[in-house]
Scaffold this active site. Structure first.
Site, short mmCIF file in Angstrom:
data_model
loop_
_atom_site.label_atom_id
_atom_site.label_comp_id
_atom_site.label_asym_id
_atom_site.label_seq_id
_atom_site.Cartn_x
_atom_site.Cartn_y
_atom_site.Cartn_z
N HIS A 145 39.60 46.20 -49.45
CA HIS A 145 39.89 45.29 -48.46
C HIS A 145 38.93 45.35 -47.14
O HIS A 145 39.46 45.99 -46.07
CB HIS A 145 41.58 45.87 -48.05
N HIS A 181 43.53 44.80 -56.23
CA HIS A 181 44.20 45.86 -55.42
C HIS A 181 45.44 45.66 -54.82
O HIS A 181 45.91 44.54 -54.21
CB HIS A 181 43.26 45.78 -54.21
N LYS A 188 40.60 55.90 -57.06
CA LYS A 188 40.58 55.61 -55.78
C LYS A 188 40.68 56.91 -54.46
O LYS A 188 40.85 57.89 -54.75
CB LYS A 188 42.23 55.13 -55.37
N HIS A 199 49.84 47.24 -54.55
CA HIS A 199 50.63 48.26 -54.64
C HIS A 199 52.26 47.97 -55.12
O HIS A 199 52.53 46.84 -54.76
CB HIS A 199 50.99 48.66 -53.09
N ASP A 203 45.98 43.34 -51.70
CA ASP A 203 46.62 44.66 -50.88
C ASP A 203 48.14 44.33 -50.56
O ASP A 203 48.49 45.07 -49.65
CB ASP A 203 45.94 44.89 -49.79
N HIS A 211 38.84 53.45 -49.86
CA HIS A 211 39.29 52.84 -48.38
C HIS A 211 38.24 53.17 -47.33
O HIS A 211 38.41 54.37 -46.84
CB HIS A 211 40.81 53.42 -48.40
C1 NCD Z 1 48.93 50.20 -47.94
C2 NCD Z 1 50.39 50.88 -48.39
O1 NCD Z 1 51.34 50.54 -47.78
O2 NCD Z 1 50.50 51.60 -49.44
N1 NCD Z 1 49.08 49.89 -46.66
C3 NCD Z 1 48.32 48.95 -46.04
O3 NCD Z 1 48.58 48.70 -44.91
N2 NCD Z 1 47.23 48.58 -46.66
C4 NCD Z 1 47.71 51.38 -48.05
C5 NCD Z 1 46.80 51.02 -48.11
O4 NCD Z 1 45.95 50.42 -48.99
O5 NCD Z 1 45.92 51.01 -46.91
ZN ZN Z 2 46.02 48.89 -50.58
#
Ligand code: NCD
Ligand code: ZN
Length: 351
Positions: free
Chosen positions: A181, A20, A106, A22, A254, A143
């Site tokens: 998460h 997971h 997702k 970003h 995450d 989520h």
């Molecule tokens: C994530 C993001 O910034 O894209 N932020 C977070 O707090 N985890 C989005 C997410 O996975 O919820």
């Molecule tokens: Zn995330």
């Protein structure tokens, strides 16, 4: 009786993967992707760009941009995901499965987190796509928080289990689901005891910190993420799950980079940046629990098994070495502050 104390200064692991992550896009992508590539062989890449990655064509183009941004010679493999909306069709799911590059879909309840406005507004609108995912055996990544403003922020994951997750799995018993998460004892217990076909990712920050971290000595936005850190009882239940050896639990950082000025802001963005030092943070949490021997399963074996992939064939080495987490890192037009900036870690990934 003599006390047996195992003290390790050197660990080798099958190279871990991040289930997971970003990575953002453009200059931000270029600033962060090297850090993940230095730690992980593969990563499940989140689709919450603006606009979101809703089709195979968008996922394929995003994948090319990620590959182009990698340091020369990197073997890092981005595993793409589609962002489910109210309009995602069964045909789009079939196309995704056939593409070979999309590994999951997702589901963000609309408005649950950063860039989730286009998410699913009502799970009933998602039925055709969910049926198709079940038929194609394409995992759904959830989520798991309700968005009802009447539900306390700290209860949104627990309420989601009863209101959404249990009915969803009753209606689609063969759909493979990752509860993303997880942050609560209730979610850890649910995943442990549920019918087969479920997994959960756990972040390093939810293993290391409880919600006091957000408020200690002042309001600390770099510890603010969604789902938000919870009470100590929840943190310790997550550590129990991660170190249990149960293959349903696996690593997902995450890591969610945001520019420093948007984190240190009157309405700070949610997300902790851990790509730089992810495996070292996890090693710290596992060692504190006396379970460093369970790290490899969690970080390198359980995730591939869930996704029907083989574990990596290369290995990484972690050494006991004190080093300071940098105060800030380069980020386009600004800087990025990693989680626990300025603090000392006891483990370091050998390059
Ligand atoms: C994530 C993001 O910034 O894209 N932020 C977070 O707090 N985890 C989005 C997410 O996975 O919820
Ligand atoms: Zn995330």
């Amino acid at each position: 009786m003599s006390e047996r104390r195992v003290h390790t200064d050197d660990i080798t692991l099958i190279r871990p993967d991040d289930w997971h992550l970003h990575l953002r896009d453009g200059d931000a992508l270029a600033a962060v992707v090297g850090a993940s590539a230095a730690q992980f062989r593969r990563a499940i890449v989140m689709p919450n760009l603006r606009p979101p990655v809703t089709t195979v064509a968008l996922a394929a183009a995003y994948r090319e941009r990620i590959l182009a941004a990698l340091p020369a010679g990197s073997a890092f493999e981005p595993l793409m995901t589609l962002y489910q909306t109210d309009n995602t069709s069964a045909q789009q799911i079939r196309d995704a499965k056939a593409s070979g590059i999309v590994h999951a879909v997702k589901l963000y309840p609309a408005g649950a987190t950063t860039n989730s406005d286009a998410g699913v507004s009502d799970i009933r609108k998602a039925r055709a796509a969910l049926e198709s995912m079940q038929r194609e055996d394409l995992p759904l990544l959830v989520h798991g928080e309700v968005t009802d403003p009447a539900v306390d922020l700290f209860d949104r994951e627990r309420v989601f289990i009863d209101q959404v997750m249990i009915p969803l799995r009753r209606d689609f018993p063969d759909l493979r689901v990752v509860f993303e998460h997880i942050t609560t004892r209730e979610a850890a217990q649910y995943v442990r005891d549920a019918e087969p076909g479920i997994g959960a990712t756990i972040t390093a920050h939810h293993l290391l910190y409880n919600r006091n971290a957000i408020f200690s000595g002042g309001l600390r936005p770099h510890w603010y993420c969604l789902p938000v850190l919870k009470r100590e009882t929840h943190r310790s239940a997550l550590v129990g799950a991660a170190t249990s050896g149960n293959p349903r639990f696996f690593l997902g950082t995450d890591s969610a980079p945001h520019a420093q000025r948007l984190k240190e802001h009157a309405s700070a963005c949610a997300g902790c940046y851990t790509a730089l030092h992810a495996i070292e943070l996890y090693a710290t949490a596992f060692e504190l629990a006396g379970a460093i021997d369970r790290l490899e399963g969690f970080a390198s074996v359980h995730g591939p098994a869930f996704y029907g992939l083989l574990p990596n064939t290369t290995r990484v080495r972690l050494r006991r070495e004190r080093w300071e987490i940098p105060a800030s890192l380069p980020f386009p037009g600004d800087a990025i502050v990693p989680l626990a900036a300025g603090e000392t870690l006891e483990w370091r990934l050998a390059s």
